[in-house]
Write a protein that holds these residues in place. Structure first.
Motif, PDB file in Angstrom:
ATOM      1  N   GLU A  67       0.848  -1.112   0.009  1.00  0.00           N
ATOM      2  CA  GLU A  67       0.129  -0.080   0.007  1.00  0.00           C
ATOM      3  C   GLU A  67       0.920   1.409   0.059  1.00  0.00           C
ATOM      4  O   GLU A  67       0.544   2.043  -0.783  1.00  0.00           O
ATOM      5  N   SER A  68       1.822   1.116   0.907  1.00  0.00           N
ATOM      6  CA  SER A  68       2.778   2.413   0.972  1.00  0.00           C
ATOM      7  C   SER A  68       3.603   2.616  -0.494  1.00  0.00           C
ATOM      8  O   SER A  68       3.708   3.596  -0.773  1.00  0.00           O
ATOM      9  N   VAL A  69       3.946   1.582  -0.920  1.00  0.00           N
ATOM     10  CA  VAL A  69       4.759   1.887  -2.168  1.00  0.00           C
ATOM     11  C   VAL A  69       3.808   2.188  -3.259  1.00  0.00           C
ATOM     12  O   VAL A  69       4.098   3.172  -4.029  1.00  0.00           O
ATOM     13  N   GLU A  70       2.564   1.635  -3.482  1.00  0.00           N
ATOM     14  CA  GLU A  70       1.608   2.337  -4.593  1.00  0.00           C
ATOM     15  C   GLU A  70       1.451   3.537  -4.239  1.00  0.00           C
ATOM     16  O   GLU A  70       1.271   4.459  -5.261  1.00  0.00           O
ATOM     17  N   LYS A  71       1.121   4.005  -2.926  1.00  0.00           N
ATOM     18  CA  LYS A  71       0.544   5.467  -2.675  1.00  0.00           C
ATOM     19  C   LYS A  71       1.854   6.238  -2.903  1.00  0.00           C
ATOM     20  O   LYS A  71       1.585   7.548  -3.714  1.00  0.00           O
ATOM     21  N   ALA A  72       3.125   5.974  -2.774  1.00  0.00           N
ATOM     22  CA  ALA A  72       4.202   6.779  -3.160  1.00  0.00           C
ATOM     23  C   ALA A  72       4.217   6.900  -4.507  1.00  0.00           C
ATOM     24  O   ALA A  72       4.342   8.186  -5.154  1.00  0.00           O
ATOM     25  N   ILE A  73       4.394   5.743  -5.143  1.00  0.00           N
ATOM     26  CA  ILE A  73       4.248   5.791  -6.788  1.00  0.00           C
ATOM     27  C   ILE A  73       3.269   6.838  -7.504  1.00  0.00           C
ATOM     28  O   ILE A  73       3.590   7.471  -8.169  1.00  0.00           O
ATOM     29  N   ASN A  74       2.040   6.413  -6.737  1.00  0.00           N
ATOM     30  CA  ASN A  74       0.862   7.414  -7.389  1.00  0.00           C
ATOM     31  C   ASN A  74       1.113   8.903  -7.126  1.00  0.00           C
ATOM     32  O   ASN A  74       0.904   9.740  -7.938  1.00  0.00           O
ATOM     33  N   ASN A  75       1.532   9.043  -5.994  1.00  0.00           N
ATOM     34  CA  ASN A  75       1.960  10.593  -5.779  1.00  0.00           C
ATOM     35  C   ASN A  75       2.936  11.082  -6.522  1.00  0.00           C
ATOM     36  O   ASN A  75       2.581  12.221  -7.013  1.00  0.00           O
ATOM     37  N   LEU A  76       4.006  10.241  -6.592  1.00  0.00           N
ATOM     38  CA  LEU A  76       5.026  10.976  -7.674  1.00  0.00           C
ATOM     39  C   LEU A  76       4.732  11.091  -8.882  1.00  0.00           C
ATOM     40  O   LEU A  76       4.984  11.986  -9.829  1.00  0.00           O
ATOM     41  N   LYS A  77       3.714  10.284  -9.425  1.00  0.00           N
ATOM     42  CA  LYS A  77       3.191  10.305 -10.664  1.00  0.00           C
ATOM     43  C   LYS A  77       2.292  11.628 -11.053  1.00  0.00           C
ATOM     44  O   LYS A  77       2.330  12.350 -11.936  1.00  0.00           O
ATOM     45  N   LYS A  78       1.584  12.152  -9.861  1.00  0.00           N
ATOM     46  CA  LYS A  78       0.982  13.356  -9.891  1.00  0.00           C
ATOM     47  C   LYS A  78       1.977  14.413 -10.112  1.00  0.00           C
ATOM     48  O   LYS A  78       1.660  15.749 -10.679  1.00  0.00           O
ATOM     49  N   GLU A  79       3.301  14.142  -9.771  1.00  0.00           N
ATOM     50  CA  GLU A  79       4.201  15.246  -9.813  1.00  0.00           C
ATOM     51  C   GLU A  79       4.969  14.948 -11.200  1.00  0.00           C
ATOM     52  O   GLU A  79       5.935  15.866 -11.200  1.00  0.00           O
ATOM     53  N   GLY A  80       4.492  14.280 -11.915  1.00  0.00           N
ATOM     54  CA  GLY A  80       5.346  14.095 -13.311  1.00  0.00           C
ATOM     55  C   GLY A  80       6.483  13.236 -13.098  1.00  0.00           C
ATOM     56  O   GLY A  80       7.306  13.128 -13.967  1.00  0.00           O
ATOM     57  N   LEU A  81       6.590  12.369 -12.045  1.00  0.00           N
ATOM     58  CA  LEU A  81       7.728  11.450 -11.844  1.00  0.00           C
ATOM     59  C   LEU A  81       7.323  10.173 -11.869  1.00  0.00           C
ATOM     60  O   LEU A  81       6.693   9.645 -10.784  1.00  0.00           O
ATOM     61  N   GLU A  82       8.105   9.463 -12.835  1.00  0.00           N
ATOM     62  CA  GLU A  82       7.511   7.877 -13.011  1.00  0.00           C
ATOM     63  C   GLU A  82       8.504   7.169 -12.227  1.00  0.00           C
ATOM     64  O   GLU A  82       9.836   7.127 -12.738  1.00  0.00           O
ATOM     65  N   VAL A  83       8.379   6.196 -11.320  1.00  0.00           N
ATOM     66  CA  VAL A  83       9.422   5.440 -10.583  1.00  0.00           C
ATOM     67  C   VAL A  83       8.670   4.168 -10.425  1.00  0.00           C
ATOM     68  O   VAL A  83       7.478   4.165 -10.499  1.00  0.00           O
ATOM     69  N   PHE A  84       9.534   3.100 -10.036  1.00  0.00           N
ATOM     70  CA  PHE A  84       9.113   1.950  -9.883  1.00  0.00           C
ATOM     71  C   PHE A  84       9.099   1.319  -8.432  1.00  0.00           C
ATOM     72  O   PHE A  84       9.872   1.791  -7.878  1.00  0.00           O
ATOM     73  N   GLY A  85       8.536   0.389  -7.904  1.00  0.00           N
ATOM     74  CA  GLY A  85       8.499   0.136  -6.681  1.00  0.00           C
ATOM     75  C   GLY A  85       8.558  -1.539  -6.374  1.00  0.00           C
ATOM     76  O   GLY A  85       7.714  -2.120  -6.962  1.00  0.00           O
ATOM     77  N   TYR A  86       9.135  -2.052  -5.114  1.00  0.00           N
ATOM     78  CA  TYR A  86       8.907  -3.060  -4.850  1.00  0.00           C
ATOM     79  C   TYR A  86       8.892  -3.173  -3.264  1.00  0.00           C
ATOM     80  O   TYR A  86       9.088  -2.173  -2.607  1.00  0.00           O
ATOM     81  N   TYR A  87       8.435  -4.151  -2.628  1.00  0.00           N
ATOM     82  CA  TYR A  87       8.336  -4.367  -1.052  1.00  0.00           C
ATOM     83  C   TYR A  87       8.860  -5.837  -0.656  1.00  0.00           C
ATOM     84  O   TYR A  87       8.110  -6.374   0.159  1.00  0.00           O
ATOM     85  N   PRO A  88      10.112  -6.189  -1.129  1.00  0.00           N
ATOM     86  CA  PRO A  88      10.270  -7.369  -0.341  1.00  0.00           C
ATOM     87  C   PRO A  88      10.769  -7.298   1.169  1.00  0.00           C
ATOM     88  O   PRO A  88      11.018  -6.100   1.763  1.00  0.00           O
ATOM     89  N   ASN A  89      10.694  -8.308   1.808  1.00  0.00           N
ATOM     90  CA  ASN A  89      11.186  -8.414   3.057  1.00  0.00           C
ATOM     91  C   ASN A  89      12.691  -8.093   3.234  1.00  0.00           C
ATOM     92  O   ASN A  89      13.308  -9.442   2.840  1.00  0.00           O
ATOM     93  N   LEU A  90      13.008  -6.951   3.768  1.00  0.00           N
ATOM     94  CA  LEU A  90      14.456  -7.304   3.821  1.00  0.00           C
ATOM     95  C   LEU A  90      15.210  -7.804   4.777  1.00  0.00           C
ATOM     96  O   LEU A  90      16.443  -7.807   4.706  1.00  0.00           O
ATOM     97  N   SER A  91      14.559  -8.577   5.508  1.00  0.00           N
ATOM     98  CA  SER A  91      15.288  -9.180   6.453  1.00  0.00           C
ATOM     99  C   SER A  91      15.400 -10.812   5.901  1.00  0.00           C
ATOM    100  O   SER A  91      16.186 -11.736   6.457  1.00  0.00           O
ATOM    101  N   ASP A  92      14.861 -11.208   4.755  1.00  0.00           N
ATOM    102  CA  ASP A  92      15.089 -12.293   4.162  1.00  0.00           C
ATOM    103  C   ASP A  92      15.875 -12.326   2.944  1.00  0.00           C
ATOM    104  O   ASP A  92      15.390 -11.734   1.752  1.00  0.00           O
ATOM    105  N   TYR A  93      16.965 -12.713   2.987  1.00  0.00           N
ATOM    106  CA  TYR A  93      18.309 -12.737   2.116  1.00  0.00           C
ATOM    107  C   TYR A  93      17.763 -13.074   0.724  1.00  0.00           C
ATOM    108  O   TYR A  93      17.775 -12.471  -0.545  1.00  0.00           O
ATOM    109  N   GLU A  94      16.828 -14.363   0.739  1.00  0.00           N
ATOM    110  CA  GLU A  94      16.410 -15.038  -0.452  1.00  0.00           C
ATOM    111  C   GLU A  94      15.624 -14.078  -1.251  1.00  0.00           C
ATOM    112  O   GLU A  94      15.658 -13.769  -2.525  1.00  0.00           O
TER     113      GLU A  94
END
Ligand code: NAD
Length: 245
Positions: free
Chosen positions: A39-66
């Motif tokens: 949710e937070s990744v999608e929200k950030a991406i959508n807000n940035l899009k409104k400012e004309g900035l296109e970015v990509f997002g992921y949300y891996p569990n950073l505690s899990d190396y695999e």
């Protein structure tokens, strides 16, 4: 300043990380942000899009190396290369040692240190193959002076400095620069959540007379990520208005 570069930024959904995302985009990098939840990744991406900035997002569990390694490989396949890694995700603490549980201590070390190790371990072989790259870590002013409570936080940031200085030496022959930015008190949610009694006396000790804004900190990341810092590695750059507490 970053034209043609692919940058991966953890903790990029708000605060300092979000500002780094914006500044890197403004400087023509391709930016991939990581956050803790879909949710937070999608929200950030959508807000940035409104400012004309296109970015990509992921949300891996950073505690899990695999999981981290799989996501980083996917990004490499999708974007062709990874030139800059900004390890910015972090949490803080302010409880006294008697009230801190070992689980809370472990949670801080897991995100602030172990996740950083996972990200660097996953990205290093790619940067070595590319014959170069830049790794930037978010440290803190408390990594130099400590803080009067919340022991897990300064402990983790001292570790970030150790990791930064050591990896700078290890990876220099592969043309990979490793530096850290050590912000002072900065105007983000992390600070808004801390008690006033803790923050106000600290602000009084800052010679520049104010807390930092996320852009103050992002500017340091941009400089260190760019070729202007081509001979700088193993450094902890304080961006704190000369705060010394
Ligand atoms: P913030 O709370 O606004 O943002 C934290 C970021 O970390 C968010 O993007 C969030 O998604 C991510 N994050 C939190 N928990 C996570 C998890 N479990 N897994 C993955 N990502 C997670 O905080 P901020 O102030 O922008 O802090 C960013 C960095 O700056 C941190 O490393 C922090 O220690 C450091 N820092 C902040 C200050 C300050 O005063 N704000 C000062 C010095 C250092």
């Amino acid at each position: 300043m970053l034209e043609g570069k692919v940058a991966l930024i953890t903790g990029g959904t708000r605060g300092i990380g979000l500002e780094v995302v914006k500044l890197f985009k403004e400087n023509q990098a391709e930016v991939i942000l990581f956050g803790s939840r879909k949710e937070s990744v999608e929200k950030a991406i959508n807000n940035l899009k409104k400012e004309g900035l296109e970015v990509f997002g992921y949300y891996p569990n950073l505690s899990d190396y695999e999981e981290v390694s799989k996501t980083v490989d996917e990004i490499r396949t999708r974007f062709g290369h990874i030139d800059i890694l900004v390890n910015n995700a972090g949490i803080s603490a302010n409880k006294k040692i008697e009230d801190t549980t070992s689980e809370e201590f472990e949670n801080i070390m897991n995100l602030n240190v172990k996740a950083m190790f996972h990200m660097i371990k996953a990205v290093t072989p790619i940067m070595k193959e590319q014959k170069g790259g830049v790794i930037l870590n978010t440290s803190s002013m408390v990594s130099i002076y400590g803080q009067p409570s919340g022991i897990g936080y300064p402990t983790s940031k001292f570790a970030v400095n150790g990791l930064t200085k050591s990896l700078a030496r290890e990876l220099a022959p592969a043309n990979i620069r490793v530096n850290a930015v050590a912000p002072g008190i900065t105007n983000t949610d992390m600070v808004k959540n801390l008690p006033k009694e803790m923050i106000e006396p600290l602000i009084k000790t800052i010679p520049l007379g104010r807390i930092g804004e996320p852009r103050d900190i992002a500017n340091a990341f941009l400089f260190l990520a760019s070729d202007m810092a081509s001979y700088i590695t193993g450094n902890i750059l304080s961006v704190d208005g000369a705060a010394r507490s």
